[in-house]
Scaffold this active site. Structure first.
Site, short mmCIF file in Angstrom:
data_model
loop_
_atom_site.label_atom_id
_atom_site.label_comp_id
_atom_site.label_asym_id
_atom_site.label_seq_id
_atom_site.Cartn_x
_atom_site.Cartn_y
_atom_site.Cartn_z
N SER A 129 -25.84 -41.50 -90.11
CA SER A 129 -27.17 -41.28 -89.57
C SER A 129 -27.60 -39.86 -89.94
O SER A 129 -26.93 -38.89 -89.59
CB SER A 129 -27.13 -41.43 -88.05
OG SER A 129 -28.37 -41.06 -87.51
N CYS B 44 -27.84 -41.47 -75.66
CA CYS B 44 -28.30 -42.85 -75.72
C CYS B 44 -28.08 -43.55 -74.39
O CYS B 44 -28.77 -44.48 -74.06
CB CYS B 44 -27.54 -43.57 -76.81
SG CYS B 44 -27.05 -42.43 -78.09
N GLN C 187 -20.91 -39.01 -86.37
CA GLN C 187 -20.64 -37.65 -85.92
C GLN C 187 -19.79 -36.85 -86.90
O GLN C 187 -19.60 -35.65 -86.71
CB GLN C 187 -19.90 -37.67 -84.57
CG GLN C 187 -20.74 -38.19 -83.42
CD GLN C 187 -21.86 -37.24 -83.02
OE1 GLN C 187 -21.79 -36.03 -83.27
NE2 GLN C 187 -22.90 -37.77 -82.41
N ASN D 248 -18.61 -39.24 -80.13
CA ASN D 248 -19.81 -38.44 -79.88
C ASN D 248 -19.81 -37.75 -78.51
O ASN D 248 -20.66 -36.92 -78.26
CB ASN D 248 -21.06 -39.33 -80.01
CG ASN D 248 -20.96 -40.59 -79.21
OD1 ASN D 248 -20.05 -41.39 -79.41
ND2 ASN D 248 -21.87 -40.79 -78.28
#
Ligand SMILES: *Cc1c(COP(=O)(O)O)cnc(C)c1O
Length: 387
Positions: free
Chosen positions: A201, A328, A181, A153
């Site tokens: 996700s 994050c 990703q 990522n």
């Protein structure tokens, strides 16, 4: 947000209008609980969830019954690591995780180490790739799980997943892959890559936030996971909790679009990424590009601007939304563990910018980003050494 350019698609993406349209009926008309077996409200919600399950499965070459819906990749990764550690504890207590994994893999691994598991952190080369031979050497008779991501990522590097899957299979070790990703940018096929568990996700591929899925291989071998949430027994007992029906419908639609439009979108992204790099390279000196030159996501560009701290650069580039690492962990002052794993100094790592392109970015936008980055850097460099 007029005039503000978004180039942070590794952090999140906007919901595709077609995805939003598919979701809307499930907030009001078809708001039922998918677990309500007694009436049509429940049946309609359940049918919508099952359609989304099939869509998500098809996008990764899996079967619908191998998909478990979650709240996102963080939950999926936690479920994979803790769930396998628990189900295979009798066979062994050794895990291998990549040095450049997302925190949502590294932190559960650290927690397992505190609980008496043995964790090997597999290093990467200067491009961020794991060496399959090093992986082979790291496997022990008590190794139960390998967790290596599909695509990074921060730097976009793709791990050699097919070789990793083959080695894992040879040695009878399960292979978990965080593919948050990857979907929609590179082909993802759990059979071709011999993946046993794979996390997704939705908000990384133009679906809604707060929903994701984990693929759990159903045969050759049948993977047994110990659930980490208990309650109503939803998702075949693997993940209790009332299903987020609109979110799941959006995830299914987004997964289908990601797979269907993959080649067209990834080609466009790669052309934009190359345009961005060429523009920056011709406008500025002393740039270092991080990540693998070819085995990489088409929408990632990570650049070190020597002598200019990324926070300073980002503050000065008010019209461009980029990032200095993963969203994050941007709260932490530590330099990126991913860039450090490539061998960058702490200082170089603090001077790096991640550009994450999206399918709606245009050539004109890329040209504006180049102009803004070049102008800002020249100005900052004239000002002299940064704090
Ligand atoms: C975004 C991301 C995650 C976390 O996903 P959430 O759904 O936001 O929890 C995990 N791994 C990678 C590689 C990511 O890019």
């Amino acid at each position: 947000m007029e005039g503000l350019l978004y180039l942070d698609h590794h952090a999140t993406t906007p919901v595709d209008p077609r995805v939003l349209a598919a979701m809307l009926p499930y907030f009001r008309e078809d708001f039922g609980n998918a677990a309500s077996r007694q009436h049509a409200f429940g049946w309609r919600a359940e049918a919508a969830v099952e359609k989304a399950r099939a869509q998500a499965a098809r996008a990764i070459g899996a079967e619908a019954k191998e998909i478990v819906f979650t709240s996102g990749a963080t939950e999926g990764n936690n479920l994979a690591l803790f769930g396998i550690a628990e189900s295979r504890a009798e066979q062994g207590r050794h895990l291998i995780v990549g040095a450049t994994e997302h925190r949502a893999v590294l932190d559960p691994a650290r927690r397992l180490a505190e609980r008496g598991y043995d964790v090997t952190i597999l290093p990467v080369d200067r491009y961020g790739r794991a060496d399959p031979e090093a992986l082979r050497r790291a496997i022990r008779s008590d190794t139960i799980l390998i967790s290596l991501m599909f695509a990074n990522n921060e730097i976009g590097t793709l791990h050699p997943v097919v070789e990793i899957g083959r080695i894992a299979k040879e040695r009878g070790v399960l292979f978990h892959c965080d593919a948050a990703q990857a979907l929609g940018k590179v082909p993802v096929d759990v059979e071709a890559a011999g993946i046993d568990l794979l996390t997704l996700s939705a908000h990384k591929f133009y679906g809604p936030k707060g929903v994701g899925a984990i693929y759990v291989r159903g045969k050759n071998p049948r993977v047994r996971l110990v659930p980490q949430l208990y309650g109503g027994g939803h998702e075949r007992g693997l993940r209790s909790g009332t299903l987020n029906v609109p979110g799941i419908v959006g995830m299914g639609e987004a997964a289908e679009l990601a797979a269907r439009e993959l080649s067209e979108v990834s080609e466009r992204l790669a052309a934009l990424r190359d345009r961005l790099w060429e523009g920056l390279r011709h406008g500025l000196e002393g740039l270092l590009r991080n990540g693998h030159p070819t085995e990489s996501l088409p929408n990632n560009l990570n650049v070190t601007y020597k002598g200019v701290r990324s926070e300073v650069l980002m503050m000065e580039m008010k019209d461009v939304a980029v990032s200095s690492g993963s969203a994050c962990s941007s709260a932490e002052p530590e330099p990126s563990h991913v860039l450090r794993a490539l061998g960058l100094s702490a200082e170089a790592a603090k001077c790096s910018i991640r550009y994450g392109l999206g399918k709606d970015n245009t050539e004109a936008e890329i040209d504006r980003v180049v102009a803004e980055t070049v102008a800002t850097l020249r100005r900052l460099r004239e000002r002299g050494p940064q704090a």
